[in-house]
Design a protein around this motif. Structure first.
Motif, PDB file in Angstrom:
ATOM      1  N   ASP A  23      34.061 -65.260  16.905  1.00 59.56           N
ATOM      2  CA  ASP A  23      32.940 -64.915  16.034  1.00 59.56           C
ATOM      3  C   ASP A  23      33.415 -64.030  14.885  1.00 59.56           C
ATOM      4  O   ASP A  23      34.315 -63.208  15.050  1.00 59.56           O
ATOM      5  N   PRO A  24      32.817 -64.181  13.696  1.00 60.49           N
ATOM      6  CA  PRO A  24      33.209 -63.336  12.560  1.00 60.49           C
ATOM      7  C   PRO A  24      32.808 -61.879  12.799  1.00 60.49           C
ATOM      8  O   PRO A  24      31.652 -61.585  13.102  1.00 60.49           O
ATOM      9  N   ARG A  25      33.757 -61.001  12.673  1.00 57.92           N
ATOM     10  CA  ARG A  25      33.533 -59.570  12.839  1.00 57.92           C
ATOM     11  C   ARG A  25      34.341 -58.827  11.772  1.00 57.92           C
ATOM     12  O   ARG A  25      35.135 -59.418  11.046  1.00 57.92           O
ATOM     13  N   SER A  26      34.153 -57.525  11.681  1.00 57.55           N
ATOM     14  CA  SER A  26      34.892 -56.731  10.702  1.00 57.55           C
ATOM     15  C   SER A  26      35.473 -55.489  11.370  1.00 57.55           C
ATOM     16  O   SER A  26      35.012 -55.053  12.433  1.00 57.55           O
ATOM     17  N   PHE A  27      36.482 -54.932  10.734  1.00 57.19           N
ATOM     18  CA  PHE A  27      37.161 -53.729  11.230  1.00 57.19           C
ATOM     19  C   PHE A  27      37.480 -52.851  10.035  1.00 57.19           C
ATOM     20  O   PHE A  27      37.927 -53.335   8.995  1.00 57.19           O
ATOM     21  N   HIS A  28      37.227 -51.557  10.184  1.00 60.44           N
ATOM     22  CA  HIS A  28      37.471 -50.609   9.096  1.00 60.44           C
ATOM     23  C   HIS A  28      38.331 -49.459   9.600  1.00 60.44           C
ATOM     24  O   HIS A  28      38.132 -48.949  10.706  1.00 60.44           O
ATOM     25  N   LEU A  29      39.289 -49.073   8.783  1.00 58.41           N
ATOM     26  CA  LEU A  29      40.163 -47.946   9.102  1.00 58.41           C
ATOM     27  C   LEU A  29      40.463 -47.208   7.810  1.00 58.41           C
ATOM     28  O   LEU A  29      40.697 -47.830   6.767  1.00 58.41           O
ATOM     29  N   GLU A  30      40.434 -45.889   7.852  1.00 55.33           N
ATOM     30  CA  GLU A  30      40.784 -45.104   6.671  1.00 55.33           C
ATOM     31  C   GLU A  30      41.535 -43.852   7.078  1.00 55.33           C
ATOM     32  O   GLU A  30      41.618 -43.515   8.273  1.00 55.33           O
ATOM     33  N   SER A  31      42.097 -43.188   6.086  1.00 52.72           N
ATOM     34  CA  SER A  31      42.959 -42.040   6.357  1.00 52.72           C
ATOM     35  C   SER A  31      42.225 -40.931   7.094  1.00 52.72           C
ATOM     36  O   SER A  31      42.824 -40.220   7.910  1.00 52.72           O
ATOM     37  N   SER A  32      40.926 -40.780   6.860  1.00 52.14           N
ATOM     38  CA  SER A  32      40.164 -39.714   7.519  1.00 52.14           C
ATOM     39  C   SER A  32      39.976 -39.965   9.013  1.00 52.14           C
ATOM     40  O   SER A  32      39.575 -39.053   9.745  1.00 52.14           O
ATOM     41  N   ASP A  33      40.278 -41.177   9.503  1.00 56.34           N
ATOM     42  CA  ASP A  33      40.189 -41.444  10.944  1.00 56.34           C
ATOM     43  C   ASP A  33      41.246 -40.680  11.723  1.00 56.34           C
ATOM     44  O   ASP A  33      41.124 -40.529  12.950  1.00 56.34           O
ATOM     45  N   GLY A  34      42.286 -40.253  11.055  1.00 48.94           N
ATOM     46  CA  GLY A  34      43.255 -39.360  11.689  1.00 48.94           C
ATOM     47  C   GLY A  34      44.319 -40.021  12.537  1.00 48.94           C
ATOM     48  O   GLY A  34      44.994 -39.339  13.312  1.00 48.94           O
ATOM     49  N   LEU A  35      44.510 -41.333  12.403  1.00 57.82           N
ATOM     50  CA  LEU A  35      45.607 -41.969  13.151  1.00 57.82           C
ATOM     51  C   LEU A  35      46.946 -41.467  12.623  1.00 57.82           C
ATOM     52  O   LEU A  35      47.129 -41.315  11.418  1.00 57.82           O
ATOM     53  N   ILE A  36      47.876 -41.228  13.526  1.00 52.01           N
ATOM     54  CA  ILE A  36      49.173 -40.668  13.165  1.00 52.01           C
ATOM     55  C   ILE A  36      50.259 -41.685  13.470  1.00 52.01           C
ATOM     56  O   ILE A  36      50.384 -42.163  14.602  1.00 52.01           O
ATOM     57  N   SER A  37      51.049 -42.008  12.456  1.00 54.71           N
ATOM     58  CA  SER A  37      52.113 -42.995  12.612  1.00 54.71           C
ATOM     59  C   SER A  37      53.182 -42.481  13.564  1.00 54.71           C
ATOM     60  O   SER A  37      53.563 -41.311  13.520  1.00 54.71           O
ATOM     61  N   HIS A  38      53.688 -43.371  14.398  1.00 55.40           N
ATOM     62  CA  HIS A  38      54.765 -43.024  15.326  1.00 55.40           C
ATOM     63  C   HIS A  38      56.131 -43.347  14.739  1.00 55.40           C
ATOM     64  O   HIS A  38      57.160 -43.033  15.346  1.00 55.40           O
ATOM     65  N   GLN A  39      56.152 -43.983  13.579  1.00 56.20           N
ATOM     66  CA  GLN A  39      57.422 -44.348  12.965  1.00 56.20           C
ATOM     67  C   GLN A  39      57.889 -43.251  12.020  1.00 56.20           C
ATOM     68  O   GLN A  39      57.081 -42.656  11.297  1.00 56.20           O
TER      69      GLN A  39
END
Length: 414
Positions: free
Chosen positions: A263-279
C-alpha cells in the motif's frame, strides 16, 4: 540491518509510517542494552544457538519484545561467526557414517545381537583422523548455522547501541521506498561534496537541483522503483542514510510501498529527529576496483598529480557534476577532470553527453565502458576526448590524452 519482522512502527490515519525510536537517554532501555551487550561480550567462543538461547531467556517472545530483539539483531550484525572444527564437518560425516555402516555389518556377521556402541565409532574415526572422539562429535554438524561459533565481537557502549538501533529502524523502512527526496541546506561546500561522492560511491540513481548557496534537493530512486536487483540496491540506499545524518540541517521524505499489499505510504525524517550516525565522518571513498588503475596511472603519468575530485561543477539548471578524479600537471598547474562511466551509470552517461558540451569544464576525459555500447555518433558533440575500456581504463592511453592537453593549450605557449 533489521529484518522486516523486527520493524517497530505505527501507521497514522494519513498513511505516514512513524518509526518507534528508542530514547537514547532512557535508563530502562540503557539497562536492556547493557544486558544484551554483556551476553555478546562474554559470548566469544560460544555457538550462535547458545547466544540466541541466552537472548531469548532475557527478552522472551512477542510484540512487546520487538525492540529487545531488534537490539540483539544489531549486536549479532557486529559479531563474526564461523565454522570451527578440527576437520571439515562434511569429512567427519562421511567418515562417521561409513564407519557406522562397517560396524553394523561386523555385528551382523558375528551372529549375535550386540548393542551398537556410538563411542566405538567415534573412537575409530578419531584414530583415523588423529583427533579426540569428543572433537569428532563436536565438529560433526559444526557447519550448521546454529553451531557456528562467534570468533569476535565489535563492542560499543549502551547508548551507541540505542543510536545504532534507531538508524537501523529508519534504514529498514527505506528498503520499501519507491522515491526518496532529501533536502540539505546551510552546509559547507565540503559537506555537499561528500554527499555527491557518497551517492556515486553507493551507485544510486539520483537527480539534483540547487546550488552551493541555496542548498540541494536530491531525488533518489528507491529500490522498489526498479525491476531487478532490488535487494542489493535497497541495501545501498540504506547505507547512504548515515552520511545524510552527518548534515546539520536536512529533511527526507520517502514514498513507500508498505505491507503485503504494498500500500502507498510515506516516511519523513529530519535533522531535529536526533538520529546519530554510527559511521565515522571520513569524507569520500575510492571504489575498490579502481585501486589498481590509480596505482598504475601514478606510475606512467608521473608528471601529473591525481586526486579524487571534490569539485562540484554546475551544469546549468540541471544540477551538478562531481567528476571522479582531478589531474594537475605539476610543472604548469594545468588541470584535467576524469569521469569513469561504468556499466552501472547508464542514466548518468546520457545526462553527461547532453550537458557537458554546453556546461562542462575546459578539460575533461570521459572513460566509458564498452559494456554500455555507446556509438560514435552519441559522443561526437563532446569537447573532451573519450577513452573506451573493458574492465578498467588503460593507464598508458590516458597518459597520452593528458599530455595532449598540454600541447593543445595555447595559454601554456607550447
Amino acid at each position: 540491518m533489521l529484518t522486516g519482522n523486527l520493524v517497530r512502527v505505527k501507521v497514522t490515519s494519513k498513511g505516514r509510517v512513524m518509526p518507534l525510536y528508542l530514547s537514547r537517554d532512557n535508563a530502562q532501555w540503557l539497562e536492556v542494552a547493557e544486558s544484551l551487550l554483556l551476553i555478546f561480550r562474554e559470548g566469544v567462543g560460544t555457538t550462535r544457538y547458545e547466544i540466541e538461547t541466552e537472548v531469548h531467556e532475557l527478552v522472551g517472545e512477542g510484540l512487546a519484545t520487538l525492540a529487545h530483539r531488534g537490539l540483539a539483531k544489531v549486536l549479532e550484525d557486529r559479531a563474526e561467526f564461523e565454522v570451527v572444527a578440527d576437520v571439515p564437518p562434511e569429512t567427519l560425516r562421511e567418515k562417521l557414517f561409513s564407519a557406522a555402516a562397517d560396524y553394523r555389518r561386523s555385528l551382523r556377521a558375528a551372529g549375535h545381537r550386540a548393542p551398537f556402541k556410538r563411542d566405538h565409532v567415534l573412537e575409530v574415526v578419531g584414530r583415523e583422523l588423529g583427533i579426540e572422539p569428543e572433537a569428532v562429535a563436536a565438529g560433526l554438524f559444526a557447519d550448521l548455522k546454529d553451531e557456528n561459533r562467534m570468533l569476535k565481537f565489535d563492542d560499543l557502549d549502551a547508548q551507541r547501541l540505542v543510536d545504532r538501533y534507531n538508524v537501523a529502524l529508519a534504514q529498514a523502512i527505506l528498503l520499501r521506498a519507491v522515491l526518496v527526496t532529501a533536502v540539505v541546506r546551510n552546509e559547507k561546500p565540503a559537506r555537499y561534496r561528500q554527499l555527491f561522492r557518497q551517492l556515486k560511491f553507493h551507485r544510486l540513481l539520483y537527480r539534483v537541483e540547487g546550488s552551493m548557496t541555496t542548498g540541494y534537493t536530491f531525488q533518489i530512486d528507491g529500490p522498489l522503483s526498479l525491476f531487478s536487483a532490488t535487494n542489493r540496491y535497497g541495501l545501498q540506499m540504506a547505507l547512504f542514510l548515515p552520511t545524510l545524518l552527518h548534515c546539520a540541517e536536512f529533511r527526507l521524505d520517502a514514498e513507500l510501498r508498505w505491507g503485503p499489499k504494498r500500500d502507498p505510504r510515506s516516511f519523513h525524517l529530519e535533522s531535529s529527529d536526533g538520529l546519530i550516525s554510527h559511521q565515522a565522518d571520513t569524507g569520500t571513498y575510492v571504489p575498490a576496483e579502481m585501486g589498481a588503475f590509480l596505482d598504475r596511472i601514478r606510475q606512467v603519468a608521473s608528471a601529473w598529480d591525481v586526486t579524487e575530485s571534490t569539485e562540484v561543477i554546475e551544469l546549468g539548471r540541471e544540477g551538478v557534476w562531481v567528476p571522479d578524479y582531478r589531474f594537475v600537471h605539476k610543472a604548469t598547474g594545468l588541470d584535467v577532470f576524469l569521469e569513469v562511466v561504468g556499466f552501472w551509470k547508464r542514466s548518468s552517461l546520457d545526462r553527461l553527453l547532453r550537458l557537458l558540451p554546453q556546461h562542462g569544464p575546459k578539460r575533461y576525459v570521459l572513460a566509458i565502458s564498452d559494456r554500455l555500447k555507446v556509438d560514435e555518433e552519441s559522443i561526437e558533440g563532446l569537447s573532451g576526448p573519450v577513452l573506451r575500456f573493458k574492465e578498467i581504463p588503460n593507464s598508458n592511453d590516458l597518459s597520452a590524452l593528458l599530455d595532449r592537453f598540454l600541447k593543445d593549450s595555447p595559454e601554456l605557449g607550447f
